[in-house]
Design a protein around this motif. Sequence first.
Motif, PDB file in Angstrom:
ATOM      1  N   LEU A 125      35.640  34.638  38.057  1.00 30.38           N
ATOM      2  CA  LEU A 125      36.500  34.374  39.209  1.00 30.38           C
ATOM      3  C   LEU A 125      36.779  32.692  39.071  1.00 30.38           C
ATOM      4  O   LEU A 125      37.854  32.541  39.611  1.00 30.38           O
ATOM      5  CB  LEU A 125      35.667  34.718  40.452  1.00 30.38           C
ATOM      6  CG  LEU A 125      35.149  35.826  40.514  1.00 30.38           C
ATOM      7  CD1 LEU A 125      34.285  36.112  41.920  1.00 30.38           C
ATOM      8  CD2 LEU A 125      36.460  36.919  40.595  1.00 30.38           C
ATOM      9  N   ALA A 126      35.732  31.772  38.429  1.00 28.80           N
ATOM     10  CA  ALA A 126      36.240  30.526  38.553  1.00 28.80           C
ATOM     11  C   ALA A 126      37.274  30.405  37.432  1.00 28.80           C
ATOM     12  O   ALA A 126      38.193  29.616  37.899  1.00 28.80           O
ATOM     13  CB  ALA A 126      34.985  29.986  38.049  1.00 28.80           C
ATOM     14  N   LEU A 227      40.018  35.621  47.202  1.00 29.55           N
ATOM     15  CA  LEU A 227      39.467  34.165  46.722  1.00 29.55           C
ATOM     16  C   LEU A 227      40.675  33.088  46.457  1.00 29.55           C
ATOM     17  O   LEU A 227      40.574  32.024  46.612  1.00 29.55           O
ATOM     18  CB  LEU A 227      38.820  34.499  45.476  1.00 29.55           C
ATOM     19  CG  LEU A 227      37.109  34.592  45.645  1.00 29.55           C
ATOM     20  CD1 LEU A 227      37.039  35.939  46.226  1.00 29.55           C
ATOM     21  CD2 LEU A 227      36.416  34.216  44.305  1.00 29.55           C
ATOM     22  N   LYS A 228      41.832  33.768  46.162  1.00 26.78           N
ATOM     23  CA  LYS A 228      43.048  32.901  45.859  1.00 26.78           C
ATOM     24  C   LYS A 228      44.360  33.686  46.029  1.00 26.78           C
ATOM     25  O   LYS A 228      44.222  34.859  45.251  1.00 26.78           O
ATOM     26  CB  LYS A 228      42.896  32.381  44.331  1.00 26.78           C
ATOM     27  CG  LYS A 228      44.143  31.425  44.222  1.00 26.78           C
ATOM     28  CD  LYS A 228      44.057  30.831  42.703  1.00 26.78           C
ATOM     29  CE  LYS A 228      45.527  29.976  42.405  1.00 26.78           C
ATOM     30  NZ  LYS A 228      45.456  29.472  40.844  1.00 26.78           N
ATOM     31  N   ASN A 253      27.143  29.714  40.359  1.00 25.99           N
ATOM     32  CA  ASN A 253      27.362  29.003  41.614  1.00 25.99           C
ATOM     33  C   ASN A 253      28.261  27.809  41.712  1.00 25.99           C
ATOM     34  O   ASN A 253      28.466  26.717  42.366  1.00 25.99           O
ATOM     35  CB  ASN A 253      26.029  28.156  42.055  1.00 25.99           C
ATOM     36  CG  ASN A 253      25.373  27.547  40.976  1.00 25.99           C
ATOM     37  OD1 ASN A 253      25.987  27.168  40.069  1.00 25.99           O
ATOM     38  ND2 ASN A 253      24.222  26.632  41.327  1.00 25.99           N
ATOM     39  N   ILE A 254      28.993  27.728  40.471  1.00 29.19           N
ATOM     40  CA  ILE A 254      30.268  26.736  40.370  1.00 29.19           C
ATOM     41  C   ILE A 254      31.542  27.485  40.163  1.00 29.19           C
ATOM     42  O   ILE A 254      31.897  28.329  39.467  1.00 29.19           O
ATOM     43  CB  ILE A 254      29.715  26.033  39.033  1.00 29.19           C
ATOM     44  CG1 ILE A 254      28.572  25.129  39.061  1.00 29.19           C
ATOM     45  CG2 ILE A 254      31.176  25.179  38.710  1.00 29.19           C
ATOM     46  CD1 ILE A 254      28.039  24.708  37.628  1.00 29.19           C
ATOM     47  N   GLY A 255      32.389  26.893  41.158  1.00 33.67           N
ATOM     48  CA  GLY A 255      33.982  27.527  40.689  1.00 33.67           C
ATOM     49  C   GLY A 255      34.289  28.869  41.280  1.00 33.67           C
ATOM     50  O   GLY A 255      35.339  29.089  41.622  1.00 33.67           O
ATOM     51  N   GLY A 256      33.392  29.651  41.953  1.00 36.01           N
ATOM     52  CA  GLY A 256      33.824  30.690  42.513  1.00 36.01           C
ATOM     53  C   GLY A 256      34.076  30.734  43.865  1.00 36.01           C
ATOM     54  O   GLY A 256      34.788  29.735  44.463  1.00 36.01           O
ATOM     55  N   ALA A 260      35.487  27.590  46.287  1.00 43.89           N
ATOM     56  CA  ALA A 260      36.789  27.536  47.182  1.00 43.89           C
ATOM     57  C   ALA A 260      36.279  27.289  48.502  1.00 43.89           C
ATOM     58  O   ALA A 260      37.125  26.318  49.306  1.00 43.89           O
ATOM     59  CB  ALA A 260      37.179  29.148  47.311  1.00 43.89           C
ATOM     60  N   ALA A 261      35.158  27.623  49.128  1.00 48.78           N
ATOM     61  CA  ALA A 261      34.657  27.399  50.326  1.00 48.78           C
ATOM     62  C   ALA A 261      34.194  25.967  50.574  1.00 48.78           C
ATOM     63  O   ALA A 261      34.736  25.188  51.473  1.00 48.78           O
ATOM     64  CB  ALA A 261      33.478  28.252  50.701  1.00 48.78           C
TER      65      ALA A 261
END
Length: 315
Positions: A125-126, A227-228, A253-256, A260-261
């Motif tokens: 996702l990132a 997410l986008k 925990n990075i970039g997903g 975004a939040a």
Amino acid sequence: MSINEKISTFAAFCELITEYALNDEDFLLLTTEEVTETELFDRLPPEKYIRTESSVAGALMRAAGSAIAGKKTWLLGRVAELTGCGYAQIREAIALPKLPVRIAALNGGLSCAHEGAAVQLLEDLALMRTIPNMNVFIPSDMAALRGILERSENTSAPLYMRLGCTPVPALDDSYGESFRFGGARILRSGTGVTICACGIMVSQALLAAEQLEQQNISAEVIDCYSLKPFPESVLLSSVRRTGCCVVAEEHGNIGGLFGAAAECLGRTYPVPLRCVAVEDQFVNSGTPEELREYYGLTWKEIVDASAQAWALRRR
């Protein structure tokens, strides 16, 4: 939350995509050679379904070519091959010319945990979020998947959607919100803490909300299926009521979703923010259930994070 018969988002995709294929003369479904679960597609006419035998790069180039030819193209493949091996083709042959190729990525998250760290690509996702022109979705149940498919029918931009093989419950969407690019579902209203979740973690967030209610903490649960583009207005409206936020996702925990939040809140309305996700590491092998428990992707960790955020909330 009402729980009906459970079905994985991949199984739901196989069921729903055949309906669209049979009702649209311009539809085309491509699958990579790594996808073996294709029995449901056998009833499609040969001009609407092609199982490619080329490399992932070749399958992506073929998908780009069919989109140029006017086909409503879906490409189904495994996450590790598509986003790992095919990143350059997705970026340069699909996203750069803004071709309406719809990518369905199978075995997202810990769905294929028994196959080892090499194919458990938790950062997909990132990777997709950072590509210009790319839309990114992660459905939490069959209703969310159907809504995304309906909205993607006439899209003119590329789309990436993560699918899982773990059966998930149908969620009670009493608000009846319509699905859209940049949208989100509020599945439970609350005033004490905002829980923003996606995919398989949405049902865990609802379980956490029930436990928090017993601690007199009112939790609002948001299903962030898009997410986008990111549903900034939905999140901001919620945190202005609650004053704090917890993000839960089956991802690094990075970039997903957490990234975004954090970007949204950091720019506009900073509040205490906690994350329930896999730390920055490669994961072990095991069953999906074992690894979700081991890496803390359950309602229990969401409850703990929510209590921490609630204690620091913006008043």
